[in-house]
Design an enzyme around this catalytic site. Structure first.
Site, PDB file in Angstrom:
ATOM      1  N   LYS A 211     -13.763  -0.624   5.535  1.00 54.50           N
ATOM      2  CA  LYS A 211     -14.339  -1.268   4.358  1.00 54.50           C
ATOM      3  C   LYS A 211     -15.430  -2.257   4.753  1.00 54.50           C
ATOM      4  O   LYS A 211     -16.516  -2.231   4.194  1.00 54.50           O
ATOM      5  CB  LYS A 211     -13.264  -2.010   3.561  1.00 54.50           C
ATOM      6  CG  LYS A 211     -11.878  -1.415   3.622  1.00 54.50           C
ATOM      7  CD  LYS A 211     -11.678  -0.253   2.692  1.00 54.50           C
ATOM      8  CE  LYS A 211     -10.347   0.408   2.991  1.00 54.50           C
ATOM      9  NZ  LYS A 211      -9.886   1.353   2.046  1.00 54.50           N
TER      10      LYS A 211
ATOM     11  N   TRP B  30       0.859  -1.195   0.000  1.00 54.79           N
ATOM     12  CA  TRP B  30       0.000   0.000   0.000  1.00 54.79           C
ATOM     13  C   TRP B  30       0.897   1.247   0.000  1.00 54.79           C
ATOM     14  O   TRP B  30       1.869   1.304   0.772  1.00 54.79           O
ATOM     15  CB  TRP B  30      -0.879  -0.034   1.256  1.00 54.79           C
ATOM     16  CG  TRP B  30      -1.823   1.123   1.399  1.00 54.79           C
ATOM     17  CD1 TRP B  30      -2.614   1.666   0.444  1.00 54.79           C
ATOM     18  CD2 TRP B  30      -2.077   1.870   2.596  1.00 54.79           C
ATOM     19  NE1 TRP B  30      -3.358   2.691   0.967  1.00 54.79           N
ATOM     20  CE2 TRP B  30      -3.046   2.843   2.292  1.00 54.79           C
ATOM     21  CE3 TRP B  30      -1.579   1.807   3.912  1.00 54.79           C
ATOM     22  CZ2 TRP B  30      -3.524   3.747   3.224  1.00 54.79           C
ATOM     23  CZ3 TRP B  30      -2.056   2.704   4.842  1.00 54.79           C
ATOM     24  CH2 TRP B  30      -3.025   3.668   4.503  1.00 54.79           C
TER      25      TRP B  30
ATOM     26  N   ASP C 222      -1.419  -6.550   8.681  1.00 60.61           N
ATOM     27  CA  ASP C 222      -2.367  -5.485   8.361  1.00 60.61           C
ATOM     28  C   ASP C 222      -3.626  -6.152   7.789  1.00 60.61           C
ATOM     29  O   ASP C 222      -3.562  -6.789   6.732  1.00 60.61           O
ATOM     30  CB  ASP C 222      -1.732  -4.530   7.331  1.00 60.61           C
ATOM     31  CG  ASP C 222      -2.632  -3.346   7.000  1.00 60.61           C
ATOM     32  OD1 ASP C 222      -3.738  -3.252   7.559  1.00 60.61           O
ATOM     33  OD2 ASP C 222      -2.213  -2.505   6.164  1.00 60.61           O
TER      34      ASP C 222
HETATM   35  C1  LMR Z   1      -6.744   2.620  -0.786  1.00 50.54           C
HETATM   36  O1  LMR Z   1      -5.684   1.983  -0.815  1.00 50.54           O
HETATM   37  O2  LMR Z   1      -7.254   3.121  -1.794  1.00 50.54           O
HETATM   38  C2  LMR Z   1      -7.473   2.789   0.517  1.00 50.54           C
HETATM   39  O3  LMR Z   1      -6.816   2.082   1.516  1.00 50.54           O
HETATM   40  C3  LMR Z   1      -7.709   4.207   0.865  1.00 50.54           C
HETATM   41  C4  LMR Z   1      -6.457   4.924   1.265  1.00 50.54           C
HETATM   42  O4  LMR Z   1      -6.473   5.555   2.323  1.00 50.54           O
HETATM   43  O5  LMR Z   1      -5.455   4.887   0.545  1.00 50.54           O
END
Ligand code: LMR
Length: 396
Positions: A246, A130, A211
Site C-alpha cells: 500500500k 483481517w 502486523d
Molecule cells: C484488504 O484487506 O482488502 C487487502 O489487505 C487486500 C487483501 O489481500 O485482502
C-alpha cells in the site's frame, strides 16, 4: 484423487474484484479490496517508483538467485523505516529481517516460525481482524483465539475488555496487533493505549506479533510506527510483518518483510536460521524486483523525500474522503450519525449496516463492499459520493 475435493467459496475480499469487474452498471462503486485509488478511480504507479524502477533496470546486471533472506539492503532499510535507525534494537543488532512475497508472505513466514517455536501455539487476534489472518494462521498449524477489540454499537475500541483479555494470555502464546489503520475497523489504539498494551506484554511475557500493512496511511510514517517502536523497546522477543503493497503502491510486485527480534544478537541469529529454513521450505527465496524498487527509494534522500510527499497525498486523500462521506450523509439527512468514520484511520471503516443491506447495495445499486460492511475508503470520490450516500440512506 481430485474427486475428493469440494469447491470452496471465493475469498470474501478478493471475490469482490471479479463481481465488480463483471458489473456493467455505469455508476458502480468499488469499496471492496483495500487498494488506493485516485480521484479518477485509478491506482497509479507512484512517480518515485517509476524513477526507481528505471534506475534499477538500467543498472541491473544479473538475475541470479538472491537467496532466502532476499535483499540485505532492503531488509536493513525496512528495519530503519519500521523501528527508526536509532532504536535500541537496531543499535544492539537484535533484529533479523527477511524480504517476503508481500505482507501476506511475511505473516505466513512469521506464523510458521511461531509454529517452530511451539507447535500448535495459540495466537490471539482482535475481534474482528483481517479476514485472511485466521485461515493463514490455521494453515501454519496455530490455534486462533480472539480478544475483544471493536465496539460495533458505540463505534469505538473495547479497550478495557481488550486489556483484561490480554492479561489472561499465557506466556507461550502469541498476540497479533495491528500497528495502525486497523483492518477492518479503522479503529486504532492511541499512544497511551499502546503504552498500556506494552506494559501487559512485558508483564505477561506473551509474544507480540505486529502486523504493519499500512505504515504512513494513518498519521505519518513515524507516528504509525509508535506501537512497533514502543513494544520493541520493552520486550525480549517480538515479530513484525510489514508490507510495501500500500505505502509504495507495489501491490502486484509482492514485497514485504518479516522481522524477528531476539533477546540478544545470538538469539536473533538462531531465530534467523529457523526463519531461513521456513522460507526455503515454502518458496525458497523471495521475488527481487519490488525490494529493488523500495531500496532504491529509501536509499536516496531525494527519492525518499518524494515518496513521503506522494504518501502524504494518498493519506490526505483518504482522510478527505472520510470527511466527504460523513458530510454528504449528514447533508442528505441520514437518520444515523456516521461521524465516527471521520475519526477512524486508514483504508477501512465499517459502515455499520447489516448483511442484508450490504447485499441490497450490491444487487440494486452496484455498490460493492465486504459482507461485514467494511468499506475501502479510497473507493469514494467526488464523482460517486452523492450516489453512494443516497444509496446508503435508501437501504438504512
Ligand atoms: C484488504 O484487506 O482488502 C487487502 O489487505 C487486500 C487483501 O489481500 O485482502
Amino acid at each position: 484423487m481430485f474427486e475428493h475435493l469440494s469447491a470452496l467459496p471465493a475469498d470474501p475480499i478478493l471475490g469482490l474484484l471479479t463481481k465488480y469487474r463483471e458489473d456493467s452498471h455505469p455508476q458502480k462503486v468499488d469499496l471492496g479490496v483495500g487498494v488506493y485509488k485516485d480521484p479518477a478511480g485509478n491506482t497509479p504507479i507512484l512517480d518515485c517508483v517509476k524513477t526507481a524502477e528505471k534506475l534499477r533496470t538500467d543498472s541491473e546486471t544479473t538475475k541470479v538467485y538472491i537467496g532466502p533472506t532476499g535483499s540485505a539492503p532492503f531488509n536493513e532499510l525496512m528495519n530503519e523505516l519500521a523501528f527508526g535507525a536509532d532504536h535500541p534494537v537496531v543499535q544492539a543488532r537484535r533484529i533479523r529481517t527477511v524480504s517476503t512475497p508481500g505482507g501476506t508472505g511475511a505473516l505466513r513466514v512469521a506464523a510458521e516460525f511461531i509454529a517452530k517455536c511451539k507447535p500448535g501455539a495459540t495466537i490471539w487476534v482482535s475481534d474482528p481482524t483481517w479476514a485472511n489472518h485466521t485461515g493463514l494462521f490455521q494453515a501454519a498449524g496455530l490455534t486462533v483465539k480472539t480478544y475483544p477489540y471493536y465496539d460495533y454499537d458505540n463505534k469505538c475500541l473495547k479497550f478495557d475488555e481488550m486489556l483484561a483479555a490480554l492479561k489472561q494470555v499465557g506466556a507461550e502464546d502469541a498476540v497479533l496487533l495491528h500497528a495502525c489503520c486497523h483492518n477492518p475497523s479503522g479503529q486504532d489504539l492511541s499512544t497511551a493505549q499502546w503504552d498500556a498494551v506494552v506494559e501487559v506484554a512485558k508483564d505477561k511475557g506473551f509474544l507480540p506479533f505486529i502486523d504493519m500493512a499500512y505504515q504512513g496511511f494513518g498519521d505519518g510514517v513515524d507516528e504509525d510506527a509508535y506501537g512497533v517502536r514502543a513494544m520493541a523497546a520493552a520486550v525480549d522477543n517480538m515479530v513484525l510483518a510489514s508490507s510495501c503493497s500500500k505505502n509504495f503502491g507495489l501491490y502486484r510486485e509482492r514485497i514485504g518483510a518479516c522481522s524477528i527480534i531476539g533477546k540478544d544478537s545470538a538469539q536473533a541469529d538462531v531465530s534467523l536460521s529457523v526463519l531461513l529454513y521456513v522460507v526455503r521450505c515454502i518458496y525458497s527465496m523471495p521475488p527481487a524486483h519490488g525490494a529493488a524498487i523500495v531500496e532504491t527509494i529509501l536509499g536516496s534522500n531525494e527519492l525518499k523525500a518524494q515518496w513521503l510527499d506522494e504518501l502524504k497525498v494518498m493519506r490526505d486523500r483518504i482522510n478527505g474522503n472520510r470527511a466527504m462521506l460523513v458530510d454528504k450523509l449528514h447533508a442528505l439527512g441520514a437518520s444515523r450519525d456516521f461521524s465516527f468514520i471521520a475519526r477512524q484511520k486508514g483504508m477501512f471503516s465499517f459502515l455499520g449496516i447489516n448483511e442484508a443491506q450490504v447485499n441490497t447495495l450490491m444487487k440494486d445499486y452496484s455498490i460493492y463492499m465486504v459482507g461485514s460492511s467494511r468499506i475501502s475508503i479510497a473507493g469514494i470520490s467526488e464523482d460517486n459520493v452523492d450516489y453512494l450516500a443516497k444509496s446508503i440512506i435508501a437501504v438504512l
